[in-house]
Design a protein around this motif. Structure first.
Motif, PDB file in Angstrom:
ATOM      1  N   VAL A 170      -5.839  -1.974  11.251  1.00 10.58           N
ATOM      2  CA  VAL A 170      -4.872  -1.616  12.125  1.00 10.58           C
ATOM      3  C   VAL A 170      -3.614  -1.307  11.409  1.00 10.58           C
ATOM      4  N   ASP A 171      -3.153  -2.363  10.622  1.00 14.62           N
ATOM      5  CA  ASP A 171      -1.849  -2.558   9.949  1.00 14.62           C
ATOM      6  C   ASP A 171      -1.713  -1.346   8.875  1.00 14.62           C
ATOM      7  N   LEU A 172      -2.782  -0.880   8.173  1.00 15.31           N
ATOM      8  CA  LEU A 172      -2.758   0.208   7.220  1.00 15.31           C
ATOM      9  C   LEU A 172      -2.436   1.575   7.948  1.00 15.31           C
ATOM     10  N   HIS A 173      -3.019   1.629   9.120  1.00 17.14           N
ATOM     11  CA  HIS A 173      -3.088   2.924   9.790  1.00 17.14           C
ATOM     12  C   HIS A 173      -1.339   2.985  10.416  1.00 17.14           C
ATOM     13  N   ARG A 174      -1.132   1.760  10.900  1.00 17.43           N
ATOM     14  CA  ARG A 174       0.292   1.822  11.124  1.00 17.43           C
ATOM     15  C   ARG A 174       1.285   2.308   9.933  1.00 17.43           C
ATOM     16  N   PHE A 175       0.911   1.737   8.794  1.00 15.38           N
ATOM     17  CA  PHE A 175       1.774   2.168   7.717  1.00 15.38           C
ATOM     18  C   PHE A 175       1.689   3.670   7.410  1.00 15.38           C
ATOM     19  N   PHE A 176       0.513   4.327   7.793  1.00 17.99           N
ATOM     20  CA  PHE A 176       0.342   5.711   7.540  1.00 17.99           C
ATOM     21  C   PHE A 176       1.168   6.482   8.499  1.00 17.99           C
ATOM     22  N   VAL A 177       1.269   6.122   9.697  1.00 11.54           N
ATOM     23  CA  VAL A 177       2.262   6.785  10.644  1.00 11.54           C
ATOM     24  C   VAL A 177       3.666   6.690  10.341  1.00 11.54           C
ATOM     25  N   ASP A 178       4.003   5.478   9.891  1.00 13.64           N
ATOM     26  CA  ASP A 178       5.217   5.187   9.374  1.00 13.64           C
ATOM     27  C   ASP A 178       5.724   6.146   8.102  1.00 13.64           C
ATOM     28  N   TRP A 179       4.630   5.898   7.109  1.00 10.84           N
ATOM     29  CA  TRP A 179       5.029   6.771   5.997  1.00 10.84           C
ATOM     30  C   TRP A 179       5.011   8.411   6.017  1.00 10.84           C
ATOM     31  N   PHE A 180       4.015   8.894   7.057  1.00  5.98           N
ATOM     32  CA  PHE A 180       4.098  10.290   7.184  1.00  5.98           C
ATOM     33  C   PHE A 180       5.024  10.931   8.244  1.00  5.98           C
ATOM     34  N   VAL A 181       5.353  10.099   9.196  1.00  9.40           N
ATOM     35  CA  VAL A 181       6.391  10.713  10.022  1.00  9.40           C
ATOM     36  C   VAL A 181       7.884  10.554   9.311  1.00  9.40           C
ATOM     37  N   ALA A 182       8.378  12.047   9.185  1.00  5.14           N
ATOM     38  CA  ALA A 182       9.741  12.232   8.437  1.00  5.14           C
ATOM     39  C   ALA A 182      10.764  11.281   9.031  1.00  5.14           C
ATOM     40  N   SER A 183      10.858  10.838  10.075  1.00  5.86           N
ATOM     41  CA  SER A 183      11.949  10.009  10.621  1.00  5.86           C
ATOM     42  C   SER A 183      11.845   8.365  10.386  1.00  5.86           C
ATOM     43  N   ARG A 184      10.887   8.323  10.016  1.00  4.08           N
ATOM     44  CA  ARG A 184      10.690   6.740   9.634  1.00  4.08           C
ATOM     45  C   ARG A 184      10.358   6.199   8.223  1.00  4.08           C
ATOM     46  N   ALA A 185      10.043   7.459   7.295  1.00  3.70           N
ATOM     47  CA  ALA A 185       9.589   7.410   5.939  1.00  3.70           C
ATOM     48  C   ALA A 185      10.454   6.749   5.105  1.00  3.70           C
ATOM     49  N   ASP A 186      11.724   6.513   5.227  1.00  4.36           N
ATOM     50  CA  ASP A 186      12.796   5.986   4.446  1.00  4.36           C
ATOM     51  C   ASP A 186      12.639   4.279   4.661  1.00  4.36           C
ATOM     52  N   LYS A 187      12.158   3.879   5.687  1.00  9.16           N
ATOM     53  CA  LYS A 187      11.924   2.480   6.131  1.00  9.16           C
ATOM     54  C   LYS A 187      10.855   1.973   5.522  1.00  9.16           C
ATOM     55  N   VAL A 188       9.794   2.558   4.911  1.00 13.04           N
ATOM     56  CA  VAL A 188       8.705   2.122   4.455  1.00 13.04           C
ATOM     57  C   VAL A 188       8.494   1.678   2.785  1.00 13.04           C
ATOM     58  N   ASP A 189       7.585   0.684   2.810  1.00 15.40           N
ATOM     59  CA  ASP A 189       7.644   0.066   1.312  1.00 15.40           C
ATOM     60  C   ASP A 189       6.181   0.587   1.090  1.00 15.40           C
ATOM     61  N   PHE A 190       6.223   1.706  -0.189  1.00 16.11           N
ATOM     62  CA  PHE A 190       4.897   2.081  -0.525  1.00 16.11           C
ATOM     63  C   PHE A 190       4.213   0.927  -1.274  1.00 16.11           C
ATOM     64  N   GLY A 191       4.803  -0.122  -1.648  1.00 12.25           N
ATOM     65  CA  GLY A 191       4.155  -1.026  -2.373  1.00 12.25           C
ATOM     66  C   GLY A 191       2.820  -1.656  -1.652  1.00 12.25           C
ATOM     67  N   ARG A 192       3.232  -1.685  -0.309  1.00 12.81           N
ATOM     68  CA  ARG A 192       2.101  -2.443   0.424  1.00 12.81           C
ATOM     69  C   ARG A 192       0.796  -1.811   0.601  1.00 12.81           C
ATOM     70  N   PHE A 193       0.992  -0.190   0.515  1.00 15.39           N
ATOM     71  CA  PHE A 193      -0.311   0.573   0.368  1.00 15.39           C
ATOM     72  C   PHE A 193      -1.023   0.261  -0.957  1.00 15.39           C
ATOM     73  N   GLU A 194      -0.183   0.315  -2.274  1.00 13.97           N
ATOM     74  CA  GLU A 194      -0.784   0.099  -3.578  1.00 13.97           C
ATOM     75  C   GLU A 194      -1.593  -1.330  -3.682  1.00 13.97           C
ATOM     76  N   ALA A 195      -0.880  -2.130  -2.943  1.00 15.78           N
ATOM     77  CA  ALA A 195      -1.492  -3.542  -3.251  1.00 15.78           C
ATOM     78  C   ALA A 195      -2.705  -3.796  -2.478  1.00 15.78           C
ATOM     79  N   VAL A 196      -3.197  -3.128  -1.478  1.00 18.41           N
ATOM     80  CA  VAL A 196      -4.471  -3.336  -0.697  1.00 18.41           C
ATOM     81  C   VAL A 196      -5.331  -2.374  -1.031  1.00 18.41           C
ATOM     82  N   MET A 197      -5.097  -1.451  -2.190  1.00 23.66           N
ATOM     83  CA  MET A 197      -6.256  -0.601  -2.601  1.00 23.66           C
ATOM     84  C   MET A 197      -6.776  -1.109  -3.830  1.00 23.66           C
TER      85      MET A 197
END
Length: 140
Positions: free
Chosen positions: A14-41
């Motif tokens: 659930v949390d990773l898919h919330r990350f995807f929405v925030d990362w992919f949506v242009a108006s939210r992307a600046d507030k997202v830490d990409f490191g969170r994604f890399e840490a769980v892969m």
């Protein structure tokens, strides 16, 4: 069945898919830490995309990184029918349906994901393998 491990893995899905929405949506992307994604892969991660392509960890990370801010505010993902599959020790398979709305078009995919425990990960688990199969291909 270790309910704690299933709970951790479910929260991660659930949390990773919330990350995807925030990362992919242009108006939210600046507030997202990409490191969170890399840490769980997890190291050695493989993904079988809905179209059958086999991707390694680097390809998955590169694809997600390059897809930043590519969707409008209407983009949405919901996770449905999440349930445990096989489990042994610190490894679990989780099954779920991912439903997306992108550019007004709906799609759904059946997913199975393998997780192993990792105490430093946000939910205590990391992704090791993901297999997605189309249930509903995006309309044209």
């Amino acid at each position: 069945m270790d309910d704690r491990l299933f709970s951790q893995a479910s929260a991660e899905v659930v949390d990773l898919h919330r990350f995807f929405v925030d990362w992919f949506v242009a108006s939210r992307a600046d507030k997202v830490d990409f490191g969170r994604f890399e840490a769980v892969m997890g190291e050695g991660l493989t993904m079988i995309a809905p179209g059958g392509q086999i991707l390694d960890r680097d390809a998955v990370i590169d694809h997600v990184r390059s897809s930043r801010a590519t969707c409008d505010d209407g983009f949405a993902i919901s996770i449905e029918d999440i349930r445990p599959g096989w489990q042994d020790g610190d490894t679990i398979v989780v099954l779920y349906v991912e439903a997306q709305l992108r550019a007004g078009k709906h799609s759904r995919r059946q997913s199975s994901a393998v997780f192993t425990t990792r105490s430093s990960a946000p939910n205590g688990v990391q992704w090791r393998h993901l297999h997605e199969t189309w249930l509903q291909v995006p309309e044209h």
